[in-house]
Design an enzyme around this catalytic site. Sequence first.
Site, mmCIF file in Angstrom:
data_model
loop_
_atom_site.group_PDB
_atom_site.id
_atom_site.type_symbol
_atom_site.label_atom_id
_atom_site.label_comp_id
_atom_site.label_asym_id
_atom_site.label_seq_id
_atom_site.Cartn_x
_atom_site.Cartn_y
_atom_site.Cartn_z
ATOM 1 N N ARG A 194 0.803 -1.237 0.000
ATOM 2 C CA ARG A 194 0.000 0.000 0.000
ATOM 3 C C ARG A 194 0.834 1.284 0.000
ATOM 4 N NH1 ARG A 194 -4.046 0.166 4.567
ATOM 5 N NH2 ARG A 194 -3.068 -1.677 5.499
ATOM 6 N N LYS A 215 9.461 -0.633 2.610
ATOM 7 C CA LYS A 215 8.663 0.159 3.554
ATOM 8 C C LYS A 215 9.462 0.667 4.746
ATOM 9 C CE LYS A 215 5.203 -1.727 5.894
ATOM 10 N NZ LYS A 215 3.822 -2.213 6.129
ATOM 11 N N GLY A 232 4.351 -15.756 6.489
ATOM 12 C CA GLY A 232 3.612 -15.341 7.676
ATOM 13 C C GLY A 232 4.534 -14.934 8.820
ATOM 14 N N SER A 260 7.960 -4.898 15.015
ATOM 15 C CA SER A 260 7.869 -4.797 13.562
ATOM 16 C C SER A 260 8.636 -3.571 13.094
ATOM 17 C CB SER A 260 6.410 -4.669 13.115
ATOM 18 O OG SER A 260 5.755 -5.900 13.305
ATOM 19 N N ASN A 306 35.948 31.638 -7.669
ATOM 20 C CA ASN A 306 36.824 30.682 -6.981
ATOM 21 C C ASN A 306 37.165 29.476 -7.826
ATOM 22 O OD1 ASN A 306 34.063 30.074 -6.780
ATOM 23 N ND2 ASN A 306 34.439 28.633 -5.108
ATOM 24 N N TYR A 307 36.528 29.336 -8.966
ATOM 25 C CA TYR A 307 36.639 28.099 -9.745
ATOM 26 C C TYR A 307 37.111 28.437 -11.154
ATOM 27 C CZ TYR A 307 35.012 23.577 -11.604
ATOM 28 O OH TYR A 307 34.927 22.341 -12.192
ATOM 29 N N ARG A 352 38.701 48.426 -14.255
ATOM 30 C CA ARG A 352 37.533 48.404 -15.134
ATOM 31 C C ARG A 352 37.788 49.380 -16.278
ATOM 32 N NH1 ARG A 352 34.603 51.601 -10.461
ATOM 33 N NH2 ARG A 352 35.119 53.722 -11.124
HETATM 34 C C1 UD1 Z 1 -0.348 -9.051 12.682
HETATM 35 C C2 UD1 Z 1 -0.919 -10.030 13.709
HETATM 36 C C3 UD1 Z 1 -2.224 -9.476 14.252
HETATM 37 C C4 UD1 Z 1 -2.003 -8.093 14.842
HETATM 38 C C5 UD1 Z 1 -1.365 -7.179 13.814
HETATM 39 C C6 UD1 Z 1 -0.995 -5.865 14.436
HETATM 40 C C7 UD1 Z 1 -0.192 -12.210 12.940
HETATM 41 C C8 UD1 Z 1 -0.597 -13.453 12.265
HETATM 42 N N1 UD1 Z 1 -1.119 -11.287 13.068
HETATM 43 O O1 UD1 Z 1 -1.282 -8.976 11.625
HETATM 44 O O2 UD1 Z 1 -2.723 -10.339 15.247
HETATM 45 O O3 UD1 Z 1 -3.240 -7.555 15.281
HETATM 46 O O4 UD1 Z 1 -0.166 -7.776 13.287
HETATM 47 O O5 UD1 Z 1 -0.569 -4.993 13.450
HETATM 48 O O6 UD1 Z 1 0.932 -12.084 13.378
HETATM 49 N N2 UD1 Z 1 6.046 -9.909 8.115
HETATM 50 C C9 UD1 Z 1 7.191 -10.597 7.785
HETATM 51 N N3 UD1 Z 1 7.076 -11.789 7.145
HETATM 52 C C10 UD1 Z 1 5.873 -12.334 6.835
HETATM 53 C C11 UD1 Z 1 4.713 -11.612 7.191
HETATM 54 C C12 UD1 Z 1 4.821 -10.415 7.832
HETATM 55 O O7 UD1 Z 1 8.299 -10.140 8.043
HETATM 56 O O8 UD1 Z 1 5.874 -13.417 6.256
HETATM 57 C C13 UD1 Z 1 6.191 -8.629 8.817
HETATM 58 C C14 UD1 Z 1 5.567 -7.484 8.087
HETATM 59 O O9 UD1 Z 1 6.501 -6.871 7.241
HETATM 60 C C15 UD1 Z 1 5.174 -6.564 9.215
HETATM 61 C C16 UD1 Z 1 4.871 -7.516 10.350
HETATM 62 O O10 UD1 Z 1 5.498 -8.729 10.026
HETATM 63 O O11 UD1 Z 1 6.226 -5.734 9.593
HETATM 64 C C17 UD1 Z 1 3.389 -7.744 10.568
HETATM 65 O O12 UD1 Z 1 2.856 -8.241 9.377
HETATM 66 P P1 UD1 Z 1 1.419 -7.816 8.890
HETATM 67 O O13 UD1 Z 1 1.109 -8.510 7.629
HETATM 68 O O14 UD1 Z 1 1.308 -6.347 8.940
HETATM 69 O O15 UD1 Z 1 0.571 -8.425 10.077
HETATM 70 P P2 UD1 Z 1 -0.967 -8.589 10.103
HETATM 71 O O16 UD1 Z 1 -1.332 -9.762 9.253
HETATM 72 O O17 UD1 Z 1 -1.587 -7.317 9.815
#
Ligand code: UD1
Length: 483
Positions: free
Chosen positions: A28, A35, A98, A120, A411-412, A465
């Site tokens: 986004r 980011k 995830g 994060s 100067n240059y 001059r």
């Molecule tokens: C996550 C939580 C949710 C919480 C929310 C708060 C989980 C499953 N869910 O949701 O309960 O309310 O944060 O904002 O944890 N990231 C990785 N690798 C991945 C996926 C994500 O590094 O494979 C990082 C993202 O870059 C981000 C952070 O983890 O910095 C959180 O990921 P994001 O997708 O924003 O989490 P949500 O699914 O929104």
Amino acid sequence: MATTQSQDDVVAGPPVDVVIMAAGKGTRMKSRLPKVLHRLGGRPLLAHVLDTAKALQARQAIVITGHGAIEVEADHACSALAAAPLTLNFVRQEPQLGTGHAVQQALPLLADDGVVVVLSGDVPLTQAATLFHLIKACAGERLALLTLQMPDPTGYGRIVREGGAANGQVQAIVEHKDATPNERGITEIYSGIMAVPALALKRWLGRLDNQNTQGEYYLTDIVKFAVADGVPVVAHRIEDAVQVAGVNSPVQLAELERAFQTTQARRLMDEGVRLADPARIDVRGDLLCAHDVSIDVNCVFEGKVNLGLGVSIGANCVIANAVIGPGAVIHPFTHIDGESVGVTVGAGARVGPYARLRPGAVLGIDVHVGNFVEIKNATLADGAKANHLAYLGDANVGERVNFGAGSITANYDGANKHRTVIEADVHVGSNCVLVAPVTLGAGGTIGGGSTITKDTPARALSVARGKQISIPNWERPKKILKV
Ligand code: UD1
Ligand code: CA
């Protein structure tokens, strides 16, 4: 103080390892830049999170990278970590399956004796004091979750408590997409931040699966395992949403920027700085102010800026990497940038409006630099004046020199830079070109319009001059009329 108290407790407790998730795509943001490298207060989001890790006196910070990993890892040098007592490790997560999968990547680097704080990279404004409380709640043996009430919890993981009671035991975190209509009614959400004993974390992460709506390995599933293992799960609930707010879009980035700037403006005012409007100042670095400093609207400060006693900054100034001496007045629309070299403005000096001071500009006491004057790598000794439309580059300007309107140092030569030396009490008339290298002797006067290519003697009038001539009864050409 509360902070110091909890800090001591942490120092006494198990070592802290911080894991920072930063592998996500940040779709986004609609940006090529990863980011976590977008800037808040002039610094990458990730640098703010690393600062927090530093404040926790963490044993190490492990950053999980994925999207834009190369750029994120390369950029860490710029986050001023070099001097910091924090061990920084990067671990790649490819592909991104995830948040649970993300933290799994860090496991080989985590010793069993620590408490792991999960953060994060896109949540920049968490206060260390809050995390000290969370670590204290974990106490090296519990799973501690940072939670928050949200009027609109859409999209967040919900904190499911025993019997649905506000203070019931935490049973699970259910992700929004997996939640039942009933669970979606829960307004207590998981912030994304937890503190967990490393050994238990390792055990629980080994049990994760991706049997859910998103087909992801959810870090949040470890809550179920903790409950099943009889490990207490505690929620540390905070009120201040800004501390856990993430950046997912330019709008959210701008909102957090404002929150950050508001905090800084308050801190400055608490230190006695008079801000014409705390909503109209931007500090992107370290601004240090003595007493009785006043700052008019729409000023931007970058890098390290030091304002001395009683300094006054006019509206719409941009000031970076500079030391402004006591009593100096910077008039509106002045741009000062010392870059890595610095700029120094002496006590009582007056600069602007519309002046430009570049790296290596050093102004002495009571120096005056007026509108549309540019100064670069030049020293102006006490009482020197360049009041209008001038350029002083690579120059030593003596005490009380008056540098006329429209005059410049050349100067240059197209290949090399050369120095101009203007000794004390020289008066340079208007519209002069001083071709460097050249020295103007003390007390000399340079006639207006001169192009000076040779050194001039002390106390002499030097003029270079074309001589003025007048042709009498001069007939101006007439316009030819076309029929
Ligand atoms: C996550 C939580 C949710 C919480 C929310 C708060 C989980 C499953 N869910 O949701 O309960 O309310 O944060 O904002 O944890 N990231 C990785 N690798 C991945 C996926 C994500 O590094 O494979 C990082 C993202 O870059 C981000 C952070 O983890 O910095 C959180 O990921 P994001 O997708 O924003 O989490 P949500 O699914 O929104
Ligand atoms: Ca997600």
